[in-house]
Design an enzyme around this catalytic site. Sequence first.
Site, PDB file in Angstrom:
ATOM      1  N   ARG A   1       0.816  -1.115  -0.134  1.00 31.71           N
ATOM      2  CA  ARG A   1      -0.176  -0.041  -0.023  1.00 31.71           C
ATOM      3  C   ARG A   1       0.901   1.256   0.004  1.00 31.71           C
ATOM      4  O   ARG A   1       2.072   0.950  -0.104  1.00 31.71           O
ATOM      5  CB  ARG A   1      -0.932  -0.076   1.224  1.00 31.71           C
ATOM      6  CG  ARG A   1      -1.935  -1.148   1.102  1.00 31.71           C
ATOM      7  CD  ARG A   1      -2.696  -1.120   2.345  1.00 31.71           C
ATOM      8  NE  ARG A   1      -4.040  -2.122   2.266  1.00 31.71           N
ATOM      9  CZ  ARG A   1      -4.996  -2.122   2.804  1.00 31.71           C
ATOM     10  NH1 ARG A   1      -5.209  -1.093   3.863  1.00 31.71           N
ATOM     11  NH2 ARG A   1      -5.886  -2.952   2.929  1.00 31.71           N
TER      12      ARG A   1
ATOM     13  N   CYS B   1      -8.734   7.062  15.242  1.00 38.89           N
ATOM     14  CA  CYS B   1      -9.148   6.596  13.895  1.00 38.89           C
ATOM     15  C   CYS B   1     -10.690   6.864  13.590  1.00 38.89           C
ATOM     16  O   CYS B   1     -11.275   7.545  14.360  1.00 38.89           O
ATOM     17  CB  CYS B   1      -9.063   4.969  14.100  1.00 38.89           C
ATOM     18  SG  CYS B   1     -10.727   4.456  14.844  1.00 38.89           S
TER      19      CYS B   1
HETATM   20 FE1  SRM Z   1      -7.255   0.840   9.108  1.00 35.67          FE
HETATM   21  C1  SRM Z   1      -9.726  -1.428   8.211  1.00 35.67           C
HETATM   22  C2  SRM Z   1      -9.342   3.245   8.290  1.00 35.67           C
HETATM   23  C3  SRM Z   1      -4.688   2.838   9.105  1.00 35.67           C
HETATM   24  C4  SRM Z   1      -5.471  -1.680  10.568  1.00 35.67           C
HETATM   25  N1  SRM Z   1      -9.161   0.729   8.392  1.00 35.67           N
HETATM   26  C5  SRM Z   1      -9.778  -0.112   8.006  1.00 35.67           C
HETATM   27  C6  SRM Z   1     -11.350   0.237   7.491  1.00 35.67           C
HETATM   28  C7  SRM Z   1     -10.929   0.131   5.831  1.00 35.67           C
HETATM   29  C8  SRM Z   1     -12.522  -0.697   7.660  1.00 35.67           C
HETATM   30  C9  SRM Z   1     -13.151  -1.711   7.013  1.00 35.67           C
HETATM   31  O1  SRM Z   1     -12.152  -2.417   6.681  1.00 35.67           O
HETATM   32  O2  SRM Z   1     -14.177  -1.803   6.508  1.00 35.67           O
HETATM   33  C10 SRM Z   1     -11.344   1.637   7.951  1.00 35.67           C
HETATM   34  C11 SRM Z   1     -12.025   2.562   7.195  1.00 35.67           C
HETATM   35  C12 SRM Z   1     -12.640   3.741   8.152  1.00 35.67           C
HETATM   36  C13 SRM Z   1     -13.215   4.789   7.369  1.00 35.67           C
HETATM   37  O3  SRM Z   1     -14.548   4.960   7.580  1.00 35.67           O
HETATM   38  O4  SRM Z   1     -12.477   5.499   6.758  1.00 35.67           O
HETATM   39  C14 SRM Z   1      -9.770   1.861   8.167  1.00 35.67           C
HETATM   40  N2  SRM Z   1      -7.085   2.562   8.680  1.00 35.67           N
HETATM   41  C15 SRM Z   1      -7.826   3.517   8.571  1.00 35.67           C
HETATM   42  C16 SRM Z   1      -7.650   5.014   8.628  1.00 35.67           C
HETATM   43  C17 SRM Z   1      -8.107   6.174   7.721  1.00 35.67           C
HETATM   44  C18 SRM Z   1      -7.452   5.315  10.272  1.00 35.67           C
HETATM   45  C19 SRM Z   1      -7.312   7.018  10.272  1.00 35.67           C
HETATM   46  O5  SRM Z   1      -7.994   7.412  11.025  1.00 35.67           O
HETATM   47  O6  SRM Z   1      -6.539   7.580   9.744  1.00 35.67           O
HETATM   48  C20 SRM Z   1      -6.041   4.867   8.185  1.00 35.67           C
HETATM   49  C21 SRM Z   1      -5.663   4.652   6.527  1.00 35.67           C
HETATM   50  C22 SRM Z   1      -4.330   4.320   6.364  1.00 35.67           C
HETATM   51  C23 SRM Z   1      -4.183   4.703   5.025  1.00 35.67           C
HETATM   52  O7  SRM Z   1      -3.975   5.919   4.586  1.00 35.67           O
HETATM   53  O8  SRM Z   1      -3.728   3.601   4.286  1.00 35.67           O
HETATM   54  C24 SRM Z   1      -5.668   3.371   8.765  1.00 35.67           C
HETATM   55  N3  SRM Z   1      -5.189   0.511   9.756  1.00 35.67           N
HETATM   56  C25 SRM Z   1      -4.627   1.692   9.637  1.00 35.67           C
HETATM   57  C26 SRM Z   1      -3.299   1.260  10.591  1.00 35.67           C
HETATM   58  C27 SRM Z   1      -2.208   2.104  10.962  1.00 35.67           C
HETATM   59  C28 SRM Z   1      -1.025   2.083  10.101  1.00 35.67           C
HETATM   60  O9  SRM Z   1      -1.065   1.249   9.060  1.00 35.67           O
HETATM   61  O10 SRM Z   1      -0.051   2.727  10.329  1.00 35.67           O
HETATM   62  C29 SRM Z   1      -3.425  -0.154  11.063  1.00 35.67           C
HETATM   63  C30 SRM Z   1      -2.678  -0.954  12.131  1.00 35.67           C
HETATM   64  C31 SRM Z   1      -1.426  -1.332  11.479  1.00 35.67           C
HETATM   65  C32 SRM Z   1      -1.708  -2.558  10.699  1.00 35.67           C
HETATM   66  O11 SRM Z   1      -1.958  -2.729   9.654  1.00 35.67           O
HETATM   67  O12 SRM Z   1      -1.687  -3.860  11.443  1.00 35.67           O
HETATM   68  C33 SRM Z   1      -4.787  -0.525  10.302  1.00 35.67           C
HETATM   69  N4  SRM Z   1      -7.311  -1.320   9.291  1.00 35.67           N
HETATM   70  C34 SRM Z   1      -6.554  -2.272  10.019  1.00 35.67           C
HETATM   71  C35 SRM Z   1      -7.090  -3.298  10.271  1.00 35.67           C
HETATM   72  C36 SRM Z   1      -6.522  -4.525  10.761  1.00 35.67           C
HETATM   73  C37 SRM Z   1      -5.588  -5.273   9.968  1.00 35.67           C
HETATM   74  C38 SRM Z   1      -4.987  -6.647  10.670  1.00 35.67           C
HETATM   75  O13 SRM Z   1      -3.797  -6.943  10.501  1.00 35.67           O
HETATM   76  O14 SRM Z   1      -5.617  -7.064  11.448  1.00 35.67           O
HETATM   77  C39 SRM Z   1      -8.262  -3.404   9.552  1.00 35.67           C
HETATM   78  C40 SRM Z   1      -9.362  -4.350   9.193  1.00 35.67           C
HETATM   79  C41 SRM Z   1      -8.880  -5.630   8.145  1.00 35.67           C
HETATM   80  O15 SRM Z   1      -7.894  -5.291   7.510  1.00 35.67           O
HETATM   81  O16 SRM Z   1      -9.473  -6.478   8.248  1.00 35.67           O
HETATM   82  C42 SRM Z   1      -8.494  -2.266   8.941  1.00 35.67           C
HETATM   83 FE1  SF4 Z   2     -10.056   0.960  11.895  1.00 31.77          FE
HETATM   84 FE2  SF4 Z   2     -11.272   2.463  13.820  1.00 31.77          FE
HETATM   85 FE3  SF4 Z   2     -12.483   1.184  12.035  1.00 31.77          FE
HETATM   86 FE4  SF4 Z   2     -11.480  -0.115  13.911  1.00 31.77          FE
HETATM   87  S1  SF4 Z   2     -13.196   1.473  14.172  1.00 31.77           S
HETATM   88  S2  SF4 Z   2     -11.612  -0.551  11.601  1.00 31.77           S
HETATM   89  S3  SF4 Z   2      -9.626   0.893  14.311  1.00 31.77           S
HETATM   90  S4  SF4 Z   2     -11.059   3.010  11.445  1.00 31.77           S
END
Ligand code: SRM
Ligand code: SF4
Length: 579
Positions: A148, A433
């Site tokens: 990504r 988040c």
């Molecule tokens: Fe995230 C899923 C938002 C950084 C771990 N993340 C999601 C989803 C897409 C929900 C979904 O799958 O339906 C969220 C969308 C919410 C929305 O309404 O916008 C979402 N993640 C975000 C953001 C926007 C949070 C924020 O407030 O900034 C970040 C966008 C990053 C980007 O620009 O790409 C975001 N997500 C992260 C991070 C932090 C990082 O990477 O530094 C993590 C933890 C690190 C990691 O990957 O382990 C993270 N997001 C997850 C996970 C758990 C992944 C796992 O390994 O278990 C999910 C759920 C999944 O993948 O199944 C998820």
């Molecule tokens: Fe990520 Fe927050 Fe949505 Fe959980 S509630 S998947 S931490 S954006």
Amino acid sequence: MSTDEISKDQLSRNEHIKEASGFLRGTLAEGVLKAATGAISEDDGQLVKFHGMYLQDDRDLRPERAKKKLEKAYSFMIRLRIPGGVVTPAQWLVLDDIARTYANGSLRATTRQTFQFHGVIKSNLKRTMRAIDAALLDTIAACGDVNRNVLAATNPHQSGAHKAAYELAREISDGLLPKTQAWREIWLDGERVVGGEPEDEPVYGRTYLPRKFKTVVAVPPSNEVDIFAHDLGYIAILDDAGALKGWNVTVGGGMGMTHGEPDTYPRTADVMLFCEPDWALKVAEAVMTVQRDWGDRTNRKAARLKYTIDRRGLAAFRAEVERRVGRSFPDPEPFHFDNNGDRYGWTEGEDGRQHLTLFIQNGRIRDIESGAQLLTGLRRIAEIHDGEFRLTANQNVMVANVAPEKRAEIEALVAAFGLTAGATALRRNSMACVALPTCGLALSESERYLPDLVTLLDERLAAHGLAEDEITIRMTGCPNGCARPYIAEIGLVGKGPDRYNLYLGAAFDGSRLSKLYLDNADEAAIVTALDGLFAAYAAERQPGERFGDYVVRAGHVGRTTAGRNFHDATGPLRALATT
Ligand code: SRM
Ligand code: SF4
């Protein structure tokens, strides 16, 4: 287990969807045109992530729509791919137009140096993507089982090293970009190449990676990109003259876990080897392809690189990476981080250039009625700025490379639109988040609630004379960890409506995980617990001792060094468990 060693019926459902998708096409082209529903099919919902989009619905409206027997209020979240988080003022203006015209009137800076739009309805998707493309931006591989958006340190204090970090981020982003033309074809109505070379993904193959894969580049002493939370990372190692000598390579970081499932856990990355600059891309490709082949494709909850490394061992993983690159590498060099936050205000690089980092609460850039006019204020800056904008991994925005003669004008705009409206030390170190109402996985509020909780905690800090102390606090609406709460000194993770798990004891530089301190706590319990700890910290801390280090030293929580003891109960919970 690699895909070769397992039978097809053991593979997770997403593996079948990818395999049958014709390089990420599925039935998206037709589904987007169906006017009868605001949604797309379930399988296409998985594929559209690779195109940088998520199907969501407004969860605030669910009860009302259900009562009226209406379909959910569907819309799409669109995430851009912006390596290193750099956009030009002209691009900013286009993104601002899209936010106002097709999205919900806000731009959302994320924890991974990019923007998201929320609330784009299906009939506006193509128009939005065309506008993004015209600005020479895209959303390819912003989500999905691919490498990504690649992050790079933003703070150009040591200008040469930061330039190298940004260049490496771009190189890896381009080098590991999927080759499929599906994105152009579907969203820009591009021609499908007929009778030409059959399409191929030379690095990924037809089923891409087992799971998401995240890469970052850091320049010590700042760990602003939170290197230990990512699958793959590069730490700049400089020689005595300050020139880039090479990179320490980190592998196996990740935050996501599921409540009540101890086989899932956050894990800080291991520092694996040192490589010279010319080898960095080859190492990235090798790390990613080993994960492609060794990652678990039967269970998505065990599929991230962190679990592959724990299953196979770091030594075996490193040996395979070195075998694929065709040489061995030296062990990592010493390095030192001292924080994982941003430096706010004006800074000057060693090249004399001026940069202004603005605090954006939880990354949400919008105009607040009778409050800060973030969207309009930044638009006005974009109209006169001739440097660039840099997004940080802490959801903030840097107005970078400001010409000296523009500085006063930019300062006037910052004041006029309330862009720096006096955030306290705790607030400046806070992140939440998105969570409700758009995130389908949220169990609790986050972005909409943390600001109020910080106000309460600020009162407690001030009462103990700690108002100026920098303490990191991060909240997420579920245990997936999108704001990296498990490496914040105070971490709050949604458990259910108005209930959070409180984690404590992580390091201020982002290198150590926290431990569970309170389970399923409401606001009163959280504030009371932290109030007591703030009082003890103020009374007992040693000179310069950080809050996260203090709670560990004083025995309020145990020390965590790796993911696997993360679930051990500590503090009041440990006491409960033993009585
Ligand atoms: Fe995230 C899923 C938002 C950084 C771990 N993340 C999601 C989803 C897409 C929900 C979904 O799958 O339906 C969220 C969308 C919410 C929305 O309404 O916008 C979402 N993640 C975000 C953001 C926007 C949070 C924020 O407030 O900034 C970040 C966008 C990053 C980007 O620009 O790409 C975001 N997500 C992260 C991070 C932090 C990082 O990477 O530094 C993590 C933890 C690190 C990691 O990957 O382990 C993270 N997001 C997850 C996970 C758990 C992944 C796992 O390994 O278990 C999910 C759920 C999944 O993948 O199944 C998820
Ligand atoms: Fe990520 Fe927050 Fe949505 Fe959980 S509630 S998947 S931490 S954006």
